[in-house]
Design a protein around this motif. Structure first.
Motif, PDB file in Angstrom:
ATOM      1  N   LYS A 169       0.911  -1.156   0.039  1.00 26.53           N
ATOM      2  CA  LYS A 169      -0.056  -0.195  -0.044  1.00 26.53           C
ATOM      3  C   LYS A 169       0.914   1.129   0.236  1.00 26.53           C
ATOM      4  N   GLY A 170       2.117   1.011   0.191  1.00 21.92           N
ATOM      5  CA  GLY A 170       3.196   2.484   0.125  1.00 21.92           C
ATOM      6  C   GLY A 170       3.183   2.727   1.513  1.00 21.92           C
ATOM      7  N   ILE A 171       2.995   2.064   2.464  1.00 23.01           N
ATOM      8  CA  ILE A 171       3.076   2.606   3.976  1.00 23.01           C
ATOM      9  C   ILE A 171       4.484   1.870   4.171  1.00 23.01           C
ATOM     10  N   ILE A 172       5.398   2.576   4.445  1.00 27.01           N
ATOM     11  CA  ILE A 172       6.855   2.192   4.471  1.00 27.01           C
ATOM     12  C   ILE A 172       7.231   2.277   5.837  1.00 27.01           C
ATOM     13  N   PHE A 173       6.848   3.533   6.612  1.00 30.10           N
ATOM     14  CA  PHE A 173       7.226   3.758   8.023  1.00 30.10           C
ATOM     15  C   PHE A 173       6.033   4.012   8.714  1.00 30.10           C
ATOM     16  N   SER A 174       5.676   2.902   9.617  1.00 30.15           N
ATOM     17  CA  SER A 174       4.574   3.186  10.567  1.00 30.15           C
ATOM     18  C   SER A 174       4.554   2.264  11.660  1.00 30.15           C
ATOM     19  N   PHE A 175       3.895   2.787  12.701  1.00 27.69           N
ATOM     20  CA  PHE A 175       4.086   2.051  13.781  1.00 27.69           C
ATOM     21  C   PHE A 175       3.428   0.599  13.541  1.00 27.69           C
ATOM     22  N   ASP A 176       2.481   0.237  12.643  1.00 23.99           N
ATOM     23  CA  ASP A 176       2.227  -0.935  12.235  1.00 23.99           C
ATOM     24  C   ASP A 176       3.231  -1.922  11.764  1.00 23.99           C
ATOM     25  N   ASN A 177       3.847  -1.517  10.834  1.00 23.87           N
ATOM     26  CA  ASN A 177       5.192  -2.033  10.180  1.00 23.87           C
ATOM     27  C   ASN A 177       6.123  -2.388  11.402  1.00 23.87           C
ATOM     28  N   VAL A 178       6.453  -1.344  12.265  1.00 28.48           N
ATOM     29  CA  VAL A 178       7.152  -1.811  13.454  1.00 28.48           C
ATOM     30  C   VAL A 178       6.541  -2.775  14.246  1.00 28.48           C
ATOM     31  N   ARG A 179       5.462  -2.711  14.784  1.00 30.93           N
ATOM     32  CA  ARG A 179       5.001  -3.949  15.471  1.00 30.93           C
ATOM     33  C   ARG A 179       5.150  -5.257  14.621  1.00 30.93           C
ATOM     34  N   ASN A 180       4.668  -5.307  13.549  1.00 29.32           N
ATOM     35  CA  ASN A 180       4.666  -6.528  12.833  1.00 29.32           C
ATOM     36  C   ASN A 180       6.089  -7.028  12.617  1.00 29.32           C
ATOM     37  N   ALA A 188      16.777 -13.017  14.140  1.00 28.24           N
ATOM     38  CA  ALA A 188      15.676 -12.822  14.966  1.00 28.24           C
ATOM     39  C   ALA A 188      16.118 -11.551  15.768  1.00 28.24           C
ATOM     40  N   VAL A 189      17.415 -11.677  16.336  1.00 28.67           N
ATOM     41  CA  VAL A 189      17.715 -10.372  17.264  1.00 28.67           C
ATOM     42  C   VAL A 189      17.974  -9.121  16.382  1.00 28.67           C
ATOM     43  N   ILE A 190      18.485  -9.361  15.213  1.00 25.24           N
ATOM     44  CA  ILE A 190      18.818  -8.060  14.199  1.00 25.24           C
ATOM     45  C   ILE A 190      17.296  -7.444  13.943  1.00 25.24           C
ATOM     46  N   ILE A 191      16.356  -8.461  13.524  1.00 22.06           N
ATOM     47  CA  ILE A 191      14.932  -8.046  13.209  1.00 22.06           C
ATOM     48  C   ILE A 191      14.353  -7.041  14.443  1.00 22.06           C
ATOM     49  N   ILE A 192      14.772  -7.553  15.736  1.00 22.30           N
ATOM     50  CA  ILE A 192      14.247  -6.801  16.739  1.00 22.30           C
ATOM     51  C   ILE A 192      14.525  -5.506  17.071  1.00 22.30           C
ATOM     52  N   VAL A 193      16.190  -5.463  16.897  1.00 26.24           N
ATOM     53  CA  VAL A 193      16.928  -4.180  17.018  1.00 26.24           C
ATOM     54  C   VAL A 193      16.435  -3.364  15.682  1.00 26.24           C
ATOM     55  N   VAL A 194      16.354  -3.753  14.786  1.00 28.42           N
ATOM     56  CA  VAL A 194      15.904  -3.062  13.729  1.00 28.42           C
ATOM     57  C   VAL A 194      14.361  -2.472  13.756  1.00 28.42           C
ATOM     58  N   SER A 195      13.604  -3.313  14.361  1.00 27.69           N
ATOM     59  CA  SER A 195      12.224  -2.726  14.544  1.00 27.69           C
ATOM     60  C   SER A 195      12.332  -1.399  15.896  1.00 27.69           C
ATOM     61  N   TRP A 196      13.247  -1.621  16.678  1.00 29.63           N
ATOM     62  CA  TRP A 196      13.512  -0.463  17.666  1.00 29.63           C
ATOM     63  C   TRP A 196      13.974   0.644  16.881  1.00 29.63           C
ATOM     64  N   ILE A 197      14.941   0.481  16.024  1.00 28.59           N
ATOM     65  CA  ILE A 197      15.329   1.801  15.279  1.00 28.59           C
ATOM     66  C   ILE A 197      14.185   2.357  14.314  1.00 28.59           C
ATOM     67  N   MET A 198      13.646   1.367  13.652  1.00 28.61           N
ATOM     68  CA  MET A 198      12.368   1.850  13.033  1.00 28.61           C
ATOM     69  C   MET A 198      11.349   2.712  13.814  1.00 28.61           C
ATOM     70  N   ARG A 199      11.031   2.123  15.000  1.00 25.82           N
ATOM     71  CA  ARG A 199      10.248   3.076  15.983  1.00 25.82           C
ATOM     72  C   ARG A 199      10.621   4.210  16.148  1.00 25.82           C
ATOM     73  N   GLU A 200      11.781   4.298  16.393  1.00 24.59           N
ATOM     74  CA  GLU A 200      12.415   5.941  16.809  1.00 24.59           C
ATOM     75  C   GLU A 200      12.250   6.564  15.311  1.00 24.59           C
ATOM     76  N   GLY A 201      12.573   5.887  14.275  1.00 28.62           N
ATOM     77  CA  GLY A 201      12.603   6.845  12.932  1.00 28.62           C
ATOM     78  C   GLY A 201      11.109   7.233  12.733  1.00 28.62           C
ATOM     79  N   VAL A 202      10.243   6.158  13.033  1.00 31.67           N
ATOM     80  CA  VAL A 202       8.523   6.587  12.869  1.00 31.67           C
ATOM     81  C   VAL A 202       8.329   7.824  13.770  1.00 31.67           C
ATOM     82  N   ARG A 203       8.703   7.706  15.104  1.00 24.56           N
ATOM     83  CA  ARG A 203       8.667   8.816  15.957  1.00 24.56           C
ATOM     84  C   ARG A 203       8.977   9.841  15.619  1.00 24.56           C
ATOM     85  N   LEU A 204      10.187  10.210  15.218  1.00 19.80           N
ATOM     86  CA  LEU A 204      10.934  11.201  14.745  1.00 19.80           C
ATOM     87  C   LEU A 204      10.117  11.944  13.550  1.00 19.80           C
TER      88      LEU A 204
END
Length: 185
Positions: free
Chosen positions: A98-109, A161-177
């Motif tokens: 759908k073109g939704i690249i940075f969202s909290f839903d992406n981070v959660r998934n 798996a650990v890298i994916i978790i860490v990337v999700s934390w980084i993406m969460r900060e990116g979405v927040r910013l």
């Protein structure tokens, strides 16, 4: 250029979404076929062992029905983990489609995918112990056993798996910013 990149992301994401949906259908069917029918013929026709820690040749004789039923019940564990991981990927790629690249839903998934992968790697040895015990339970006393294997794939999956978790934390900060920047005038 940006539109082409986004268009490519949407196209590839749509394809991957449908591949994971298909896998969520095909994998359970294969599990049922494996356990319901002649397991050694099924494994040899695929050319690989569907059971971890069991080479194809060790499935040379037909298993009794009660062992197949117990084996199927235990094999629901990895099948459920697989379906949950595929479901998170379908949700993630649906958003990308759908073109939704940075969202909290992406981070959660993404975060849930990482944790599910990590939990599977922790549960996998117990699954292997249970399955090998069930499969060898028809053997005479003294020939029953349990087996656990740990290989490079298990270690690699844990690291990923650990890298994916860490990337999700980084993406969460990116979405927040990004949201803060949108609200700043």
């Amino acid at each position: 250029m940006k539109d082409r990149s986004l268009s490519r992301i949407k196209t590839v994401s749509a394809i991957l979404k449908w591949l994971f949906i298909l896998a969520m259908i095909v994998v359970p069917v294969l599990y049922v076929l494996f356990w319901a029918f002649n397991t050694h013929v099924f494994s040899k026709s695929l050319g690989v062992s569907v059971i971890p820690s069991f080479p194809v040749d060790s499935l040379g004789q037909e298993m009794p029905a009660e062992i197949r039923v117990a084996g199927f019940c235990v094999s629901l564990i990895p099948m459920i983990f697989f379906i949950v991981k595929a479901l998170f990927l379908v949700k993630l790629f649906r958003l990308y489609e759908k073109g939704i690249i940075f969202s909290f839903d992406n981070v959660r998934n993404m975060r849930r995918l990482g944790w599910t992968m990590l939990l599977w790697e922790l549960a996998n040895p117990f699954y292997q112990i249970l399955l090998t015990f069930i499969l060898s339970s028809g053997n005479p006393p003294g020939h029953r056993y349990v087996a656990v294997s740990l290989n490079n794939v298990d270690i690699s999956t844990t690291v990923i798996a650990v890298i994916i978790i860490v990337v999700s934390w980084i993406m969460r900060e990116g979405v927040r910013l990004e949201q803060q920047q949108r609200l700043t005038v």
